[in-house]
Design a protein around this motif. Sequence first.
Motif, PDB file in Angstrom:
ATOM      1  N   MET A  32       0.834  -1.203   0.000  1.00  0.00           N
ATOM      2  CA  MET A  32       0.000   0.000   0.000  1.00  0.00           C
ATOM      3  C   MET A  32       0.867   1.251   0.000  1.00  0.00           C
ATOM      4  O   MET A  32       0.600   2.214  -0.732  1.00  0.00           O
ATOM      5  CB  MET A  32      -0.927   0.019   1.222  1.00  0.00           C
ATOM      6  CG  MET A  32      -2.130  -0.901   1.128  1.00  0.00           C
ATOM      7  SD  MET A  32      -3.150  -0.852   2.639  1.00  0.00           S
ATOM      8  CE  MET A  32      -3.891   0.794   2.472  1.00  0.00           C
ATOM      9  N   VAL A  89       0.753   4.010  -2.846  1.00  0.00           N
ATOM     10  CA  VAL A  89       0.404   5.389  -2.488  1.00  0.00           C
ATOM     11  C   VAL A  89       1.467   6.351  -3.008  1.00  0.00           C
ATOM     12  O   VAL A  89       1.156   7.414  -3.552  1.00  0.00           O
ATOM     13  CB  VAL A  89       0.236   5.531  -0.960  1.00  0.00           C
ATOM     14  CG1 VAL A  89       0.323   6.985  -0.531  1.00  0.00           C
ATOM     15  CG2 VAL A  89      -1.098   4.957  -0.513  1.00  0.00           C
ATOM     16  N   ARG A  90       2.711   5.957  -2.857  1.00  0.00           N
ATOM     17  CA  ARG A  90       3.806   6.807  -3.333  1.00  0.00           C
ATOM     18  C   ARG A  90       3.712   6.996  -4.849  1.00  0.00           C
ATOM     19  O   ARG A  90       3.812   8.121  -5.356  1.00  0.00           O
ATOM     20  CB  ARG A  90       5.145   6.179  -2.966  1.00  0.00           C
ATOM     21  CG  ARG A  90       6.339   7.002  -3.438  1.00  0.00           C
ATOM     22  CD  ARG A  90       7.641   6.262  -3.239  1.00  0.00           C
ATOM     23  NE  ARG A  90       8.730   6.993  -3.862  1.00  0.00           N
ATOM     24  CZ  ARG A  90       9.832   6.423  -4.332  1.00  0.00           C
ATOM     25  NH1 ARG A  90       9.994   5.117  -4.249  1.00  0.00           N
ATOM     26  NH2 ARG A  90      10.772   7.166  -4.892  1.00  0.00           N
ATOM     27  N   PHE A 122       0.720   9.178  -5.754  1.00  0.00           N
ATOM     28  CA  PHE A 122       0.879  10.590  -5.432  1.00  0.00           C
ATOM     29  C   PHE A 122       1.807  11.295  -6.410  1.00  0.00           C
ATOM     30  O   PHE A 122       1.522  12.401  -6.875  1.00  0.00           O
ATOM     31  CB  PHE A 122       1.435  10.742  -4.018  1.00  0.00           C
ATOM     32  CG  PHE A 122       1.544  12.167  -3.567  1.00  0.00           C
ATOM     33  CD1 PHE A 122       0.429  12.849  -3.100  1.00  0.00           C
ATOM     34  CD2 PHE A 122       2.753  12.845  -3.624  1.00  0.00           C
ATOM     35  CE1 PHE A 122       0.514  14.165  -2.693  1.00  0.00           C
ATOM     36  CE2 PHE A 122       2.851  14.163  -3.226  1.00  0.00           C
ATOM     37  CZ  PHE A 122       1.732  14.825  -2.756  1.00  0.00           C
ATOM     38  N   ILE A 179      -4.072   3.485  -7.358  1.00  0.00           N
ATOM     39  CA  ILE A 179      -5.050   3.887  -6.355  1.00  0.00           C
ATOM     40  C   ILE A 179      -6.075   2.777  -6.133  1.00  0.00           C
ATOM     41  O   ILE A 179      -6.417   2.438  -4.985  1.00  0.00           O
ATOM     42  CB  ILE A 179      -5.737   5.203  -6.768  1.00  0.00           C
ATOM     43  CG1 ILE A 179      -4.735   6.364  -6.650  1.00  0.00           C
ATOM     44  CG2 ILE A 179      -6.968   5.472  -5.908  1.00  0.00           C
ATOM     45  CD1 ILE A 179      -5.260   7.696  -7.142  1.00  0.00           C
ATOM     46  N   CYS A 196      -4.521  -0.125  -4.287  1.00  0.00           N
ATOM     47  CA  CYS A 196      -4.305   0.236  -2.889  1.00  0.00           C
ATOM     48  C   CYS A 196      -5.603   0.140  -2.093  1.00  0.00           C
ATOM     49  O   CYS A 196      -5.617  -0.323  -0.945  1.00  0.00           O
ATOM     50  CB  CYS A 196      -3.728   1.647  -2.814  1.00  0.00           C
ATOM     51  SG  CYS A 196      -3.091   2.090  -1.182  1.00  0.00           S
ATOM     52  N   GLU A 197      -6.703   0.565  -2.688  1.00  0.00           N
ATOM     53  CA  GLU A 197      -8.007   0.475  -2.023  1.00  0.00           C
ATOM     54  C   GLU A 197      -8.359  -0.976  -1.711  1.00  0.00           C
ATOM     55  O   GLU A 197      -8.876  -1.296  -0.633  1.00  0.00           O
ATOM     56  CB  GLU A 197      -9.091   1.102  -2.902  1.00  0.00           C
ATOM     57  CG  GLU A 197      -9.030   2.617  -2.961  1.00  0.00           C
ATOM     58  CD  GLU A 197     -10.093   3.199  -3.882  1.00  0.00           C
ATOM     59  OE1 GLU A 197     -10.520   2.487  -4.825  1.00  0.00           O
ATOM     60  OE2 GLU A 197     -10.490   4.356  -3.667  1.00  0.00           O
ATOM     61  N   LEU A 206      -2.877   5.078   5.908  1.00  0.00           N
ATOM     62  CA  LEU A 206      -2.489   4.965   4.500  1.00  0.00           C
ATOM     63  C   LEU A 206      -3.694   5.222   3.594  1.00  0.00           C
ATOM     64  O   LEU A 206      -3.564   5.834   2.534  1.00  0.00           O
ATOM     65  CB  LEU A 206      -1.897   3.585   4.217  1.00  0.00           C
ATOM     66  CG  LEU A 206      -0.474   3.344   4.744  1.00  0.00           C
ATOM     67  CD1 LEU A 206      -0.080   1.884   4.578  1.00  0.00           C
ATOM     68  CD2 LEU A 206       0.531   4.253   4.039  1.00  0.00           C
ATOM     69  N   GLU A 207      -4.871   4.783   4.025  1.00  0.00           N
ATOM     70  CA  GLU A 207      -6.083   5.067   3.255  1.00  0.00           C
ATOM     71  C   GLU A 207      -6.393   6.561   3.265  1.00  0.00           C
ATOM     72  O   GLU A 207      -6.880   7.109   2.276  1.00  0.00           O
ATOM     73  CB  GLU A 207      -7.263   4.278   3.833  1.00  0.00           C
ATOM     74  CG  GLU A 207      -7.207   2.796   3.518  1.00  0.00           C
ATOM     75  CD  GLU A 207      -8.354   2.020   4.137  1.00  0.00           C
ATOM     76  OE1 GLU A 207      -8.903   1.130   3.468  1.00  0.00           O
ATOM     77  OE2 GLU A 207      -8.705   2.303   5.308  1.00  0.00           O
ATOM     78  N   LEU A 242      -4.166   7.965   0.789  1.00  0.00           N
ATOM     79  CA  LEU A 242      -4.694   7.600  -0.525  1.00  0.00           C
ATOM     80  C   LEU A 242      -5.801   8.565  -0.947  1.00  0.00           C
ATOM     81  O   LEU A 242      -5.879   8.964  -2.121  1.00  0.00           O
ATOM     82  CB  LEU A 242      -5.220   6.170  -0.494  1.00  0.00           C
ATOM     83  CG  LEU A 242      -5.812   5.638  -1.797  1.00  0.00           C
ATOM     84  CD1 LEU A 242      -4.738   5.537  -2.871  1.00  0.00           C
ATOM     85  CD2 LEU A 242      -6.475   4.281  -1.574  1.00  0.00           C
ATOM     86  N   CYS A 264      -4.313  11.543  -2.331  1.00  0.00           N
ATOM     87  CA  CYS A 264      -3.834  11.292  -3.690  1.00  0.00           C
ATOM     88  C   CYS A 264      -4.976  11.420  -4.693  1.00  0.00           C
ATOM     89  O   CYS A 264      -4.805  11.985  -5.781  1.00  0.00           O
ATOM     90  CB  CYS A 264      -3.225   9.895  -3.792  1.00  0.00           C
ATOM     91  SG  CYS A 264      -1.725   9.651  -2.825  1.00  0.00           S
TER      92      CYS A 264
END
Length: 236
Positions: free
Chosen positions: A53, A57-58, A61, A69, A72-73, A118-119, A122, A125
């Motif tokens: 994640m 995220v990195r 972004f 994205i 990651c979700e 982290l969410e 996100l 982002c």
Amino acid sequence: MKDKRIFFNPIRMISPKLDSETLKLENLYEHPVSENLTLEEGLLVMLSKLIEMARLVRLGFISDCPEEILACEKLGKEVHEQEKVLTGNLACALTEPKEMCRAIILFPGHLERIGDFLEGILNCCKIKEQEKVPFSEKGLFEIDDLFKFVSEMLKNLRDSIITPNKYLLNHIISEEKRLDQLCQDLQVAHVERLLAGICAPRGSSLYLDIMESIQSLMRHVRTMAENLLEILPEKG
């Protein structure tokens, strides 16, 4: 090949064994949510998903990548699901919660909270991409460095779950404190940029949200390191 490492692992005293043949760290984030994982395996699966994640995220972004994205979700949802399973199993298994059990029973929850933050990042982002929020080169560089730091510390925590090591655990604790001070310094410098008109107000809001989320998630990483350190034997 059998795992021949000899060391005291307090988590493994509760969790029978780690199947090093079937669980490969590199792709462990792909492992589905399961009720059949041991505590150690479950924590490593959760950490692997969090590490992935942080990587996504990195990328999301810096590069505004919708695919990252979405991926990651999905991982975030799996972290929530695995936490419920692990905490439920622990609550049923630990009939006599001694000091070691009191600390370890909270580990899945700590990892879930890291996933929550982290969410939150996100979501920043997504806003940045959808609203085309501009960021200065300096701001992007600073956030990118923080993402790298988070990934490194999550990997260190993962390694500490596999092989508890006092040096590495103390390193995590000291680095969290250093990061917290760094974030405070960056926030002060950022306010100066904002007052000087160098950065956009909307970008400023996202920048500060990300910074605070990173500080918060690292506090959970530090707490887990402190708990592991406390339950290691004096000569561990």
